[in-house]
Design a protein around this motif. Structure first.
Motif, PDB file in Angstrom:
ATOM      1  N   GLN A 145      -3.071  73.418  51.103  1.00  0.00           N
ATOM      2  CA  GLN A 145      -3.173  74.856  51.364  1.00  0.00           C
ATOM      3  C   GLN A 145      -4.561  75.407  51.042  1.00  0.00           C
ATOM      4  O   GLN A 145      -5.062  76.260  51.780  1.00  0.00           O
ATOM      5  N   GLU A 146      -5.162  74.953  49.953  1.00  0.00           N
ATOM      6  CA  GLU A 146      -6.444  75.517  49.534  1.00  0.00           C
ATOM      7  C   GLU A 146      -7.626  74.816  50.201  1.00  0.00           C
ATOM      8  O   GLU A 146      -8.571  75.463  50.639  1.00  0.00           O
ATOM      9  N   PHE A 147      -7.580  73.482  50.268  1.00  0.00           N
ATOM     10  CA  PHE A 147      -8.722  72.718  50.777  1.00  0.00           C
ATOM     11  C   PHE A 147      -8.499  72.172  52.183  1.00  0.00           C
ATOM     12  O   PHE A 147      -9.403  71.563  52.751  1.00  0.00           O
ATOM     13  N   LEU A 148      -7.298  72.374  52.737  1.00  0.00           N
ATOM     14  CA  LEU A 148      -6.949  71.880  54.077  1.00  0.00           C
ATOM     15  C   LEU A 148      -7.203  70.382  54.206  1.00  0.00           C
ATOM     16  O   LEU A 148      -7.529  69.880  55.281  1.00  0.00           O
ATOM     17  N   ASN A 149      -7.036  69.674  53.088  1.00  0.00           N
ATOM     18  CA  ASN A 149      -7.257  68.227  53.059  1.00  0.00           C
ATOM     19  C   ASN A 149      -5.914  67.541  53.292  1.00  0.00           C
ATOM     20  O   ASN A 149      -5.289  67.003  52.371  1.00  0.00           O
ATOM     21  N   TRP A 150      -5.479  67.542  54.551  1.00  0.00           N
ATOM     22  CA  TRP A 150      -4.152  67.014  54.884  1.00  0.00           C
ATOM     23  C   TRP A 150      -4.060  65.512  54.627  1.00  0.00           C
ATOM     24  O   TRP A 150      -3.016  65.010  54.204  1.00  0.00           O
ATOM     25  N   GLY A 151      -5.122  64.801  54.866  1.00  0.00           N
ATOM     26  CA  GLY A 151      -5.093  63.349  54.692  1.00  0.00           C
ATOM     27  C   GLY A 151      -4.822  62.957  53.253  1.00  0.00           C
ATOM     28  O   GLY A 151      -3.915  62.164  52.956  1.00  0.00           O
ATOM     29  N   LEU A 152      -5.607  63.506  52.318  1.00  0.00           N
ATOM     30  CA  LEU A 152      -5.428  63.170  50.910  1.00  0.00           C
ATOM     31  C   LEU A 152      -4.099  63.705  50.385  1.00  0.00           C
ATOM     32  O   LEU A 152      -3.405  63.029  49.613  1.00  0.00           O
ATOM     33  N   GLY A 153      -3.742  64.918  50.819  1.00  0.00           N
ATOM     34  CA  GLY A 153      -2.479  65.499  50.369  1.00  0.00           C
ATOM     35  C   GLY A 153      -1.277  64.662  50.776  1.00  0.00           C
ATOM     36  O   GLY A 153      -0.371  64.410  49.973  1.00  0.00           O
ATOM     37  N   THR A 154      -1.251  64.216  52.018  1.00  0.00           N
ATOM     38  CA  THR A 154      -0.127  63.393  52.471  1.00  0.00           C
ATOM     39  C   THR A 154      -0.164  61.998  51.844  1.00  0.00           C
ATOM     40  O   THR A 154       0.890  61.402  51.596  1.00  0.00           O
ATOM     41  N   ALA A 155      -1.358  61.484  51.573  1.00  0.00           N
ATOM     42  CA  ALA A 155      -1.456  60.182  50.899  1.00  0.00           C
ATOM     43  C   ALA A 155      -0.852  60.261  49.496  1.00  0.00           C
ATOM     44  O   ALA A 155      -0.126  59.347  49.061  1.00  0.00           O
ATOM     45  N   ILE A 156      -1.122  61.345  48.795  1.00  0.00           N
ATOM     46  CA  ILE A 156      -0.531  61.528  47.464  1.00  0.00           C
ATOM     47  C   ILE A 156       0.983  61.693  47.580  1.00  0.00           C
ATOM     48  O   ILE A 156       1.738  61.196  46.726  1.00  0.00           O
ATOM     49  N   SER A 157       1.434  62.373  48.637  1.00  0.00           N
ATOM     50  CA  SER A 157       2.878  62.518  48.854  1.00  0.00           C
ATOM     51  C   SER A 157       3.548  61.164  49.043  1.00  0.00           C
ATOM     52  O   SER A 157       4.614  60.899  48.478  1.00  0.00           O
ATOM     53  N   VAL A 158       2.915  60.309  49.830  1.00  0.00           N
ATOM     54  CA  VAL A 158       3.454  58.962  50.037  1.00  0.00           C
ATOM     55  C   VAL A 158       3.463  58.188  48.722  1.00  0.00           C
ATOM     56  O   VAL A 158       4.432  57.481  48.402  1.00  0.00           O
TER      57      VAL A 158
END
Length: 278
Positions: free
Chosen positions: A238-251
């Motif tokens: 939401q803040e950094f729009l870093n979808w790649g890293l965010g989803t990697a952490i989710s996985v």
């Protein structure tokens, strides 16, 4: 026989379709985003493993979840034992009190703890009025406040499985041990306690797994200083729009949760603990 198998799959097909559309397919999309944003490959996972902030958030998450689980199991065992064996006349009222938190939003309960634990909250004001402290204590925006509020939220998830387990235990075994000369504590430790371990395992596993992915209470009571994985994922997306890293952490969080279940399965019969006892 073939007709029975056909009927079975026809009955199971709607549930499988729901699982595929609303659970499996979103997970596949999350994994695909983690592998393709901003570029193909495992770059996001490499960045995640090299990030000190990510490692710290995982350590905090597991520490808070473990503390919450231990406290919930201890308090939940006392509550479940009291409701099942001691205060039988008030059992319906006590069960209603255990279930009462489910009727109140987690958000409302978290804001209530902010009112209680704030620098000008009820707890600090009360202790200052009776002379216990001179200056307000820092009771929130730290792990103490997060764990305290999470225990409040998670405690029913520990009490209910243990209470269901205890209600299925025949008291005749404990009475037989007492009749053979064992003290009340020895009968409890040697006879009653081992029979309650499946319920304890069920409650502990449920609380720990739910605590790993909890978001609202840590975000509000932590104030950004107790950054658990779920909140860190929110910041990245939401803040950094870093979808790649965010989803990697989710996985990674999903894999970590699955590993917890796999390890638990080596010591606990998950089918018995999570289905038959709850």
């Amino acid at each position: 026989m073939q007709t029975d198998k056909t009927r079975y799959w026809l009955l199971a097909a709607p549930a499988l379709a729901v699982m595929i559309v609303f659970y499996i397919w979103p997970l596949v999309n999350i994994w695909a985003i983690s592998m393709t944003e901003p570029a193909l490959g495992f770059g996001n996972y490499v960045k995640m493993t090299e990030s000190q902030a990510v490692q710290t958030s995982f350590v905090i998450t597991f520490r808070v979840a473990a503390l919450t689980t231990v406290i919930c199991v201890l308090l939940g065992y006392i509550c479940a034992y009291s409701i099942t064996n001691v205060i039988r006349s008030a059992r319906p009222l006590l069960i209603a009190m255990v279930l009462l938190p489910f009727w109140v939003s987690v958000l409302i309960r978290s804001f209530a703890w902010i009112v209680l634990l704030g620098r000008s909250g009820l707890v600090n004001d009360a202790m200052r009025d009776i002379g216990l402290i001179d200056a307000p204590m820092r009771l929130m925006h730290n792990e103490f406040g997060v764990v305290l509020a999470m225990v409040h939220v998670m405690l029913p998830f520990a009490v209910l499985p243990m209470m269901a387990n205890m209600r299925g235990i025949d008291r005749a075994y404990t009475e037989a041990a007492r009749g053979l000369g064992a003290s009340e504590f020895t009968a409890f430790r040697m006879v009653y306690l081992p029979q309650t371990l499946p319920g304890v395992a069920s409650g502990a596993l449920l609380v720990f797994v739910l605590s790993l992915g909890f978001y609202i209470t840590p975000a509000l009571l932590g104030g950004g200083r107790v950054l658990m994985v779920s909140e860190y994922i929110t910041y990245q997306i939401q803040e950094f729009l870093n979808w790649g890293l965010g989803t990697a952490i989710s996985v990674a969080l999903l894999v970590a949760t699955a590993l917890v279940l796999i390890v638990a399965a080596r010591f606990v019969n998950l089918r018995s603990a999570l289905l038959e006892r709850s």
